[in-house]
Design a protein around this motif. Structure first.
Motif, PDB file in Angstrom:
ATOM      1  N   GLU A 266       8.019 -39.843  15.901  1.00  0.00           N
ATOM      2  CA  GLU A 266       9.340 -39.444  16.402  1.00  0.00           C
ATOM      3  C   GLU A 266       9.128 -38.780  17.751  1.00  0.00           C
ATOM      4  OE1 GLU A 266      11.768 -36.756  14.022  1.00  0.00           O
ATOM      5  OE2 GLU A 266      13.053 -36.344  15.750  1.00  0.00           O
TER       6      GLU A 266
ATOM      7  N   TYR B  54      10.392 -36.597  20.779  1.00  0.00           N
ATOM      8  CA  TYR B  54      11.308 -35.534  21.186  1.00  0.00           C
ATOM      9  C   TYR B  54      11.393 -35.540  22.714  1.00  0.00           C
ATOM     10  CZ  TYR B  54      11.330 -33.476  16.484  1.00  0.00           C
ATOM     11  OH  TYR B  54      11.518 -33.242  15.149  1.00  0.00           O
TER      12      TYR B  54
ATOM     13  N   GLN C   5      13.450 -37.286   8.601  1.00  0.00           N
ATOM     14  CA  GLN C   5      14.273 -36.435   7.745  1.00  0.00           C
ATOM     15  C   GLN C   5      13.409 -35.660   6.763  1.00  0.00           C
ATOM     16  OE1 GLN C   5      17.761 -36.203   8.306  1.00  0.00           O
ATOM     17  NE2 GLN C   5      16.865 -37.171  10.102  1.00  0.00           N
ATOM     18  N   LEU C   6      12.456 -36.342   6.166  1.00  0.00           N
ATOM     19  CA  LEU C   6      11.514 -35.614   5.309  1.00  0.00           C
ATOM     20  C   LEU C   6      10.281 -36.444   5.041  1.00  0.00           C
ATOM     21  CD1 LEU C   6      11.564 -36.776   2.121  1.00  0.00           C
ATOM     22  CD2 LEU C   6      13.716 -35.594   2.098  1.00  0.00           C
TER      23      LEU C   6
ATOM     24  N   GLY D 216      22.428 -33.783   3.063  1.00  0.00           N
ATOM     25  CA  GLY D 216      21.415 -33.593   2.008  1.00  0.00           C
ATOM     26  C   GLY D 216      21.312 -34.731   1.012  1.00  0.00           C
TER      27      GLY D 216
ATOM     28  N   ASP E 259      19.281 -36.896   0.234  1.00  0.00           N
ATOM     29  CA  ASP E 259      18.030 -37.117  -0.494  1.00  0.00           C
ATOM     30  C   ASP E 259      17.933 -36.260  -1.753  1.00  0.00           C
ATOM     31  OD1 ASP E 259      16.534 -34.505   0.373  1.00  0.00           O
ATOM     32  OD2 ASP E 259      17.375 -35.343   2.203  1.00  0.00           O
TER      33      ASP E 259
ATOM     34  N   THR F 203      17.886 -30.487  -1.223  1.00  0.00           N
ATOM     35  CA  THR F 203      18.609 -29.225  -1.074  1.00  0.00           C
ATOM     36  C   THR F 203      19.318 -28.853  -2.380  1.00  0.00           C
ATOM     37  OG1 THR F 203      18.852 -29.501   1.295  1.00  0.00           O
ATOM     38  CG2 THR F 203      20.488 -28.108   0.220  1.00  0.00           C
TER      39      THR F 203
ATOM     40  N   ASP G 130      22.982 -29.478   5.507  1.00  0.00           N
ATOM     41  CA  ASP G 130      21.683 -30.153   5.609  1.00  0.00           C
ATOM     42  C   ASP G 130      21.904 -31.486   6.303  1.00  0.00           C
ATOM     43  OD1 ASP G 130      19.160 -31.128   5.355  1.00  0.00           O
ATOM     44  OD2 ASP G 130      19.257 -31.475   3.198  1.00  0.00           O
ATOM     45  N   SER G 131      22.026 -31.418   7.609  1.00  0.00           N
ATOM     46  CA  SER G 131      22.469 -32.589   8.365  1.00  0.00           C
ATOM     47  C   SER G 131      21.357 -33.151   9.237  1.00  0.00           C
ATOM     48  CB  SER G 131      23.617 -32.165   9.275  1.00  0.00           C
ATOM     49  OG  SER G 131      23.109 -31.319  10.290  1.00  0.00           O
ATOM     50  N   THR G 132      21.672 -34.266   9.870  1.00  0.00           N
ATOM     51  CA  THR G 132      20.823 -34.782  10.943  1.00  0.00           C
ATOM     52  C   THR G 132      21.113 -33.965  12.212  1.00  0.00           C
ATOM     53  OG1 THR G 132      22.547 -36.424  11.310  1.00  0.00           O
ATOM     54  CG2 THR G 132      20.672 -37.138  10.006  1.00  0.00           C
ATOM     55  N   ASP G 133      20.510 -34.367  13.320  1.00  0.00           N
ATOM     56  CA  ASP G 133      20.672 -33.616  14.574  1.00  0.00           C
ATOM     57  C   ASP G 133      22.124 -33.698  15.064  1.00  0.00           C
ATOM     58  OD1 ASP G 133      17.990 -33.171  14.370  1.00  0.00           O
ATOM     59  OD2 ASP G 133      17.418 -34.740  15.774  1.00  0.00           O
TER      60      ASP G 133
ATOM     61  N   GLN H 248      20.820 -26.053   9.427  1.00  0.00           N
ATOM     62  CA  GLN H 248      19.590 -26.290  10.184  1.00  0.00           C
ATOM     63  C   GLN H 248      20.032 -26.387  11.633  1.00  0.00           C
ATOM     64  OE1 GLN H 248      18.300 -28.961  11.993  1.00  0.00           O
ATOM     65  NE2 GLN H 248      19.785 -30.590  11.634  1.00  0.00           N
TER      66      GLN H 248
ATOM     67  N   PHE I  85      14.817 -28.303  21.250  1.00  0.00           N
ATOM     68  CA  PHE I  85      16.288 -28.413  21.234  1.00  0.00           C
ATOM     69  C   PHE I  85      16.914 -27.049  21.517  1.00  0.00           C
ATOM     70  CE2 PHE I  85      15.908 -32.010  17.829  1.00  0.00           C
ATOM     71  CZ  PHE I  85      15.643 -32.939  18.817  1.00  0.00           C
TER      72      PHE I  85
ATOM     73  N   TYR J 229       8.679 -31.954  11.267  1.00  0.00           N
ATOM     74  CA  TYR J 229       9.562 -31.721  12.420  1.00  0.00           C
ATOM     75  C   TYR J 229       8.786 -30.973  13.505  1.00  0.00           C
ATOM     76  CZ  TYR J 229      13.192 -31.922   8.679  1.00  0.00           C
ATOM     77  OH  TYR J 229      13.967 -32.236   7.608  1.00  0.00           O
TER      78      TYR J 229
ATOM     79  N   TRP K 180      11.080 -24.768  13.269  1.00  0.00           N
ATOM     80  CA  TRP K 180      12.434 -25.296  13.144  1.00  0.00           C
ATOM     81  C   TRP K 180      13.386 -24.114  12.987  1.00  0.00           C
ATOM     82  CZ3 TRP K 180      13.091 -30.096  14.493  1.00  0.00           C
ATOM     83  CH2 TRP K 180      14.337 -30.718  14.275  1.00  0.00           C
TER      84      TRP K 180
HETATM   85  N1  AG3 Z   1      17.402 -32.571   7.349  1.00  0.00           N
HETATM   86  C1  AG3 Z   1      17.094 -33.067   8.639  1.00  0.00           C
HETATM   87  C2  AG3 Z   1      16.886 -32.035   9.685  1.00  0.00           C
HETATM   88  C3  AG3 Z   1      16.898 -32.625  11.057  1.00  0.00           C
HETATM   89  C4  AG3 Z   1      15.642 -33.351  11.437  1.00  0.00           C
HETATM   90  N2  AG3 Z   1      15.666 -33.699  12.826  1.00  0.00           N
HETATM   91  C5  AG3 Z   1      14.692 -34.347  13.471  1.00  0.00           C
HETATM   92  N3  AG3 Z   1      13.613 -34.713  12.870  1.00  0.00           N
HETATM   93  N4  AG3 Z   1      14.848 -34.646  14.730  1.00  0.00           N
HETATM   94  C6  AG3 Z   1      17.949 -33.529   6.468  1.00  0.00           C
HETATM   95  C7  AG3 Z   1      17.042 -34.091   5.467  1.00  0.00           C
HETATM   96  C8  AG3 Z   1      16.437 -33.152   4.490  1.00  0.00           C
HETATM   97  N5  AG3 Z   1      17.146 -33.033   3.266  1.00  0.00           N
END
Ligand code: AG3
Length: 281
Positions: A8, A10, A53-54, A85, A87, A90, A162-165, A195, A202, A230, A234
């Protein structure tokens, strides 16, 4: 022989990557591009729109700090809302708390829930029960969290985002209007956590979210934690409504939780913000 990796990228060419042995699944959902890889040493990897994401080995490093600090700072959290969230990690942590009577998870993309259930060992049994609507203390709603919160007639003790960016599908979750809806839907005493991205990479998004939340919540706290997968550290932002001291957590209740990463005895040490970020506030 060329090694295969998922990286990934950045800003400014900073990368976080894993050696991967194969790609197990990929699809374009209604909202985003979803991929699942098998990594060499960290279990499976869930990627949305090219962002990690994870990873299975280490996912607790994120899910524990997103959930336990706020639920342990609240004297008696009964009603919890999770936005995103999909997955299930959370929600799995939320349900460790015996005080929680009902948790609702609102995920916009059912493909994330489905793929997590099929491919990941994060919360398989829980997702199975949620999909069949057989989990007594939790429900899954496939829908837009922004709309759900605005229209909800219920109030919550904690709201966990628990979101994406903050780009694409998650952008509105970082808006002042959304913070206002969240504040209104918290009980007289309640906590909001989101988050908030990589502290170093960022920084602007983090500051925007911090300033937006400051306008709405009674008190706002920043803390950060190293998350496997990540660009660490974070960051997490907490908004408090009413009489709650987020710097203090209930150590008695914490002892009953079997945790891997988050250490409630060192809770205060989470709050240090790098000097250059603090100066920008
Ligand atoms: N949490 C994702 C957090 C953001 C990750 N951002 C990134 N890698 N640029 C959501 C999934 C975990 N349950």
């Amino acid at each position: 022989e060329q090694e295969r990796a998922f990286i990934e990228w950045y800003p400014r060419g900073y990368g976080v990557g894993f050696k991967v042995t194969r790609r197990l699944f990929e699809t374009q959902t209604d909202y985003q591009r979803l991929e699942i890889y098998e990594t060499e040493g960290f279990g499976k990897l869930l990627v949305l729109d090219g962002t990690v994401q994870l990873v299975e080995i280490g996912e607790e490093s994120y899910h524990e700090v997103l959930v336990h600090p706020v639920l342990l700072a609240h004297p008696n959290p009964k009603r919890v809302l999770v936005i995103g969230g999909g997955d299930g990690g959370t929600l799995r942590e939320v349900l460790r708390h015996k005080t929680v009577e009902k948790a609702t998870m609102v995920e916009i993309d059912d493909a994330v829930v489905e793929a997590s259930y099929l491919y990941l060992d994060v919360a398989k049994d829980l997702l199975d029960r949620l999909i069949k609507n057989e989990e007594p203390r939790a429900e899954l709603i496939i829908g837009d969290g922004v709309k759900y919160l605005r229209e909800s007639e219920e109030k919550f003790d904690a709201i966990i985002v628990d979101s994406t960016d903050p780009v694409g599908p998650a952008k509105l979750l970082f808006s002042e209007g959304f913070y206002r809806d969240a504040y209104e839907k918290l009980n007289d005493r309640g906590l909001y956590i989101t988050q908030a991205g990589s502290v170093y990479l960022f920084t602007n998004e983090l500051l925007d979210a911090y300033r937006g939340m400051k306008k709405v919540f009674d008190r706002v706290y920043y803390f950060s934690f190293p998350v496997i997968g990540y660009a660490s550290p974070w960051s997490f932002l907490v908004g408090v409504k009413g009489d709650i001291d987020f710097t203090k957590v209930d150590l008695e209740r914490a002892k009953e939780l079997k945790l891997h990463y988050y250490d409630p005895e060192r809770h205060e040490t989470l709050f240090q913000m790098p000097r250059y970020v603090r100066k920008l506030l």
